[in-house]
Design a protein around this motif. Structure first.
Motif, PDB file in Angstrom:
ATOM      1  N   LEU A  24       0.835  -1.206   0.000  1.00 40.85           N
ATOM      2  CA  LEU A  24       0.000   0.000   0.000  1.00 40.85           C
ATOM      3  C   LEU A  24       0.869   1.254   0.000  1.00 40.85           C
ATOM      4  O   LEU A  24       0.559   2.240  -0.685  1.00 40.85           O
ATOM      5  CB  LEU A  24      -0.933  -0.012   1.203  1.00 40.85           C
ATOM      6  N   LEU A  25       1.976   1.207   0.736  1.00 42.16           N
ATOM      7  CA  LEU A  25       2.895   2.345   0.759  1.00 42.16           C
ATOM      8  C   LEU A  25       3.481   2.584  -0.629  1.00 42.16           C
ATOM      9  O   LEU A  25       3.537   3.730  -1.107  1.00 42.16           O
ATOM     10  CB  LEU A  25       4.008   2.081   1.770  1.00 42.16           C
ATOM     11  N   ARG A  26       3.901   1.506  -1.295  1.00 42.60           N
ATOM     12  CA  ARG A  26       4.459   1.666  -2.646  1.00 42.60           C
ATOM     13  C   ARG A  26       3.417   2.236  -3.607  1.00 42.60           C
ATOM     14  O   ARG A  26       3.722   3.119  -4.427  1.00 42.60           O
ATOM     15  CB  ARG A  26       4.989   0.324  -3.156  1.00 42.60           C
ATOM     16  N   ASP A  27       2.179   1.749  -3.528  1.00 39.82           N
ATOM     17  CA  ASP A  27       1.131   2.273  -4.404  1.00 39.82           C
ATOM     18  C   ASP A  27       0.846   3.745  -4.105  1.00 39.82           C
ATOM     19  O   ASP A  27       0.571   4.532  -5.018  1.00 39.82           O
ATOM     20  CB  ASP A  27      -0.149   1.454  -4.240  1.00 39.82           C
ATOM     21  N   ALA A  86      -9.553   4.471   8.757  1.00 42.64           N
ATOM     22  CA  ALA A  86     -10.790   3.951   9.334  1.00 42.64           C
ATOM     23  C   ALA A  86     -10.836   2.456   9.044  1.00 42.64           C
ATOM     24  O   ALA A  86     -10.640   2.037   7.901  1.00 42.64           O
ATOM     25  CB  ALA A  86     -12.003   4.652   8.727  1.00 42.64           C
ATOM     26  N   PHE A  87     -11.073   1.659  10.068  1.00 48.08           N
ATOM     27  CA  PHE A  87     -10.996   0.208   9.946  1.00 48.08           C
ATOM     28  C   PHE A  87     -12.360  -0.452  10.151  1.00 48.08           C
ATOM     29  O   PHE A  87     -13.194   0.030  10.932  1.00 48.08           O
ATOM     30  CB  PHE A  87     -10.021  -0.366  10.984  1.00 48.08           C
ATOM     31  N   ASP A  88     -12.535  -1.564   9.476  1.00 47.10           N
ATOM     32  CA  ASP A  88     -13.719  -2.400   9.652  1.00 47.10           C
ATOM     33  C   ASP A  88     -13.437  -3.396  10.769  1.00 47.10           C
ATOM     34  O   ASP A  88     -13.152  -4.573  10.535  1.00 47.10           O
ATOM     35  CB  ASP A  88     -14.026  -3.133   8.342  1.00 47.10           C
ATOM     36  N   VAL A  89     -13.472  -2.898  11.994  1.00 46.51           N
ATOM     37  CA  VAL A  89     -13.084  -3.663  13.170  1.00 46.51           C
ATOM     38  C   VAL A  89     -14.037  -3.321  14.311  1.00 46.51           C
ATOM     39  O   VAL A  89     -14.358  -2.144  14.510  1.00 46.51           O
ATOM     40  CB  VAL A  89     -11.630  -3.319  13.582  1.00 46.51           C
ATOM     41  N   ALA A 230      -6.173   6.826  -3.181  1.00 43.50           N
ATOM     42  CA  ALA A 230      -6.039   6.039  -4.407  1.00 43.50           C
ATOM     43  C   ALA A 230      -5.461   4.660  -4.115  1.00 43.50           C
ATOM     44  O   ALA A 230      -5.912   3.645  -4.672  1.00 43.50           O
ATOM     45  CB  ALA A 230      -5.165   6.781  -5.418  1.00 43.50           C
ATOM     46  N   ALA A 231      -4.471   4.586  -3.239  1.00 47.66           N
ATOM     47  CA  ALA A 231      -3.855   3.303  -2.915  1.00 47.66           C
ATOM     48  C   ALA A 231      -4.822   2.387  -2.199  1.00 47.66           C
ATOM     49  O   ALA A 231      -4.831   1.171  -2.425  1.00 47.66           O
ATOM     50  CB  ALA A 231      -2.608   3.532  -2.059  1.00 47.66           C
ATOM     51  N   CYS A 232      -5.642   2.949  -1.323  1.00 42.82           N
ATOM     52  CA  CYS A 232      -6.635   2.131  -0.622  1.00 42.82           C
ATOM     53  C   CYS A 232      -7.625   1.529  -1.613  1.00 42.82           C
ATOM     54  O   CYS A 232      -7.996   0.359  -1.493  1.00 42.82           O
ATOM     55  CB  CYS A 232      -7.360   2.982   0.416  1.00 42.82           C
ATOM     56  N   ALA A 233      -8.041   2.319  -2.588  1.00 42.30           N
ATOM     57  CA  ALA A 233      -9.028   1.859  -3.563  1.00 42.30           C
ATOM     58  C   ALA A 233      -8.430   0.952  -4.633  1.00 42.30           C
ATOM     59  O   ALA A 233      -9.171   0.254  -5.338  1.00 42.30           O
ATOM     60  CB  ALA A 233      -9.686   3.068  -4.232  1.00 42.30           C
ATOM     61  N   ALA A 234      -7.110   0.925  -4.763  1.00 41.54           N
ATOM     62  CA  ALA A 234      -6.464   0.210  -5.870  1.00 41.54           C
ATOM     63  C   ALA A 234      -6.552  -1.299  -5.744  1.00 41.54           C
ATOM     64  O   ALA A 234      -6.463  -2.008  -6.752  1.00 41.54           O
ATOM     65  CB  ALA A 234      -4.998   0.640  -5.974  1.00 41.54           C
ATOM     66  N   ASP A 235      -6.687  -1.823  -4.538  1.00 44.79           N
ATOM     67  CA  ASP A 235      -6.662  -3.274  -4.329  1.00 44.79           C
ATOM     68  C   ASP A 235      -7.683  -3.621  -3.247  1.00 44.79           C
ATOM     69  O   ASP A 235      -7.403  -3.526  -2.057  1.00 44.79           O
ATOM     70  CB  ASP A 235      -5.252  -3.713  -3.908  1.00 44.79           C
ATOM     71  N   ALA A 236      -8.875  -4.037  -3.683  1.00 43.35           N
ATOM     72  CA  ALA A 236      -9.964  -4.293  -2.741  1.00 43.35           C
ATOM     73  C   ALA A 236      -9.648  -5.453  -1.809  1.00 43.35           C
ATOM     74  O   ALA A 236      -9.983  -5.419  -0.621  1.00 43.35           O
ATOM     75  CB  ALA A 236     -11.257  -4.555  -3.501  1.00 43.35           C
ATOM     76  N   ARG A 238      -6.670  -6.427  -0.790  1.00 47.82           N
ATOM     77  CA  ARG A 238      -5.689  -5.955   0.188  1.00 47.82           C
ATOM     78  C   ARG A 238      -6.388  -5.149   1.286  1.00 47.82           C
ATOM     79  O   ARG A 238      -6.120  -5.341   2.482  1.00 47.82           O
ATOM     80  CB  ARG A 238      -4.636  -5.103  -0.504  1.00 47.82           C
ATOM     81  N   ALA A 239      -7.288  -4.266   0.874  1.00 45.39           N
ATOM     82  CA  ALA A 239      -8.004  -3.466   1.862  1.00 45.39           C
ATOM     83  C   ALA A 239      -8.829  -4.348   2.791  1.00 45.39           C
ATOM     84  O   ALA A 239      -8.880  -4.105   4.003  1.00 45.39           O
ATOM     85  CB  ALA A 239      -8.893  -2.445   1.159  1.00 45.39           C
ATOM     86  N   ARG A 240      -9.449  -5.396   2.244  1.00 46.97           N
ATOM     87  CA  ARG A 240     -10.238  -6.297   3.096  1.00 46.97           C
ATOM     88  C   ARG A 240      -9.353  -7.012   4.105  1.00 46.97           C
ATOM     89  O   ARG A 240      -9.706  -7.136   5.284  1.00 46.97           O
ATOM     90  CB  ARG A 240     -11.002  -7.304   2.243  1.00 46.97           C
ATOM     91  N   THR A 241      -8.203  -7.493   3.661  1.00 45.61           N
ATOM     92  CA  THR A 241      -7.309  -8.202   4.581  1.00 45.61           C
ATOM     93  C   THR A 241      -6.789  -7.264   5.661  1.00 45.61           C
ATOM     94  O   THR A 241      -6.662  -7.662   6.829  1.00 45.61           O
ATOM     95  CB  THR A 241      -6.135  -8.827   3.814  1.00 45.61           C
ATOM     96  N   LEU A 242      -6.495  -6.029   5.289  1.00 47.17           N
ATOM     97  CA  LEU A 242      -6.051  -5.033   6.265  1.00 47.17           C
ATOM     98  C   LEU A 242      -7.220  -4.427   7.036  1.00 47.17           C
ATOM     99  O   LEU A 242      -6.997  -3.605   7.933  1.00 47.17           O
ATOM    100  CB  LEU A 242      -5.273  -3.920   5.572  1.00 47.17           C
ATOM    101  N   ARG A 243      -8.444  -4.806   6.672  1.00 47.61           N
ATOM    102  CA  ARG A 243      -9.670  -4.283   7.294  1.00 47.61           C
ATOM    103  C   ARG A 243      -9.735  -2.760   7.173  1.00 47.61           C
ATOM    104  O   ARG A 243     -10.270  -2.066   8.048  1.00 47.61           O
ATOM    105  CB  ARG A 243      -9.761  -4.718   8.755  1.00 47.61           C
ATOM    106  N   LEU A 244      -9.195  -2.251   6.081  1.00 45.35           N
ATOM    107  CA  LEU A 244      -9.055  -0.814   5.877  1.00 45.35           C
ATOM    108  C   LEU A 244     -10.228  -0.295   5.045  1.00 45.35           C
ATOM    109  O   LEU A 244     -10.380  -0.650   3.876  1.00 45.35           O
ATOM    110  CB  LEU A 244      -7.726  -0.520   5.172  1.00 45.35           C
ATOM    111  N   ARG A 245     -11.049   0.540   5.646  1.00 47.53           N
ATOM    112  CA  ARG A 245     -12.193   1.122   4.940  1.00 47.53           C
ATOM    113  C   ARG A 245     -11.810   2.344   4.129  1.00 47.53           C
ATOM    114  O   ARG A 245     -12.443   2.657   3.128  1.00 47.53           O
ATOM    115  CB  ARG A 245     -13.273   1.513   5.950  1.00 47.53           C
TER     116      ARG A 245
END
Length: 274
Positions: A24-27, A86-89, A230-236, A238-245
């Motif tokens: 995510l940092l690289r993206d 913001a996390f889905d936690v 943009a990075a959060c939205a780039a890989d759904a 990845r975001a799910r595994t990181l629980r990142l909303r």
């Protein structure tokens, strides 16, 4: 400045989480470069032991800190506040999060089914500069303390994972664990929770902020905020595994809540976790 560094040292609970945060940092940096930011950014293979020095570096392009050093240890004076995840936690509400108060199964079986019942037990804490492990626990304990004391001892163990291990090994009985970290452990290392019981949650606080050095121009800070989105939205996945909303734009003043909790504990005669 011609040389920049970037590192996300806060939620690398497992090697998989570490790899996903680095991706995510690289993206983020790629999106930032495409928008006109610098392309040459150093991503250290290992995180420095002294994170406080890292967060104050003038060549820090992007990192994540804890709210306690941000508000209480002067980091805010050296950085731009970019965004807060913001996390889905369970325990998170938007960009705010809580610590989960946990005890060992042995302590639970012996009657430690509430925080008030934990008087005289041993606490494990990741570090004295942590909001989730120390400040939130201090605030929760303060109404129950007598003469500035509550626990028989405090074990400073370096990480939330180590705190859970200390409870499982019988080296301590009580800890406060960041709810995001606990969710990651439940997802990836559930065996660490076999002998852990939940007894409550802390008050809510603003989550761990993403930051950039004040030497970064304000227009580049704005581009970094967009690049994080943009990075959060780039890989759904990845975001799910990181629980990142996603990322929320909090104000620096929102982090005053962390100092408020320290002040409230102090007013109750409990200035130190003890």
């Amino acid at each position: 400045m011609s040389h920049w560094i970037a590192a996300l040292p806060m939620y690398n609970v497992t090697p998989q989480h570490d790899a996903l945060w680095r991706a995510l940092l690289r993206d983020t940096l790629d999106a930032f470069a495409q928008a006109g930011g610098p392309r040459e950014v150093d991503l250290p293979a290992a995180f420095p032991h002294d994170l406080l020095t890292l967060w104050r570096r003038p060549d820090l392009l992007l990192s994540q800190t804890c709210g306690f050093p941000y508000r209480m240890l002067g980091v805010a004076n050296a950085v731009h506040l970019l965004a807060t995840p913001a996390f889905d936690v369970e325990g998170c509400e938007g960009a705010f999060y809580r610590s989960v108060l946990v005890v060992s199964a042995r302590a639970w079986d012996a009657g430690a089914v509430s925080l008030a019942a934990c008087r005289g037990l041993r606490a494990a804490c990741n570090g004295p500069d942590s909001h989730s492990g120390m400040n939130a626990l201090r605030h929760a304990v303060a109404p129950h303390a007598h003469d500035g004391r509550f626990f028989s001892s405090i074990e400073w163990v370096g990480s939330h994972l180590n705190a859970l291990r200390a409870l499982g090994a019988g080296e301590a009985e009580v800890a406060a664990i960041d709810c995001v970290t606990l969710a990651y452990v439940r997802d990836a290392l559930p065996e660490l929770l076999d002998d852990i019981r939940t007894i409550g949650v802390s008050a809510a606080a603003p989550g761990l902020p993403f930051i950039a050095s004040r030497t970064v121009p304000e227009q580049h800070a704005a581009l970094l905020r967009d690049a994080l989105d943009a990075a959060c939205a780039a890989d759904a996945q990845r975001a799910r595994t990181l629980r990142l909303r996603g990322f929320v734009r909090l104000a620096a003043a929102d982090y005053a809540r962390i100092e408020q909790y320290a002040d409230e504990a102090r007013a109750l005669g409990y200035p130190e976790l003890a």
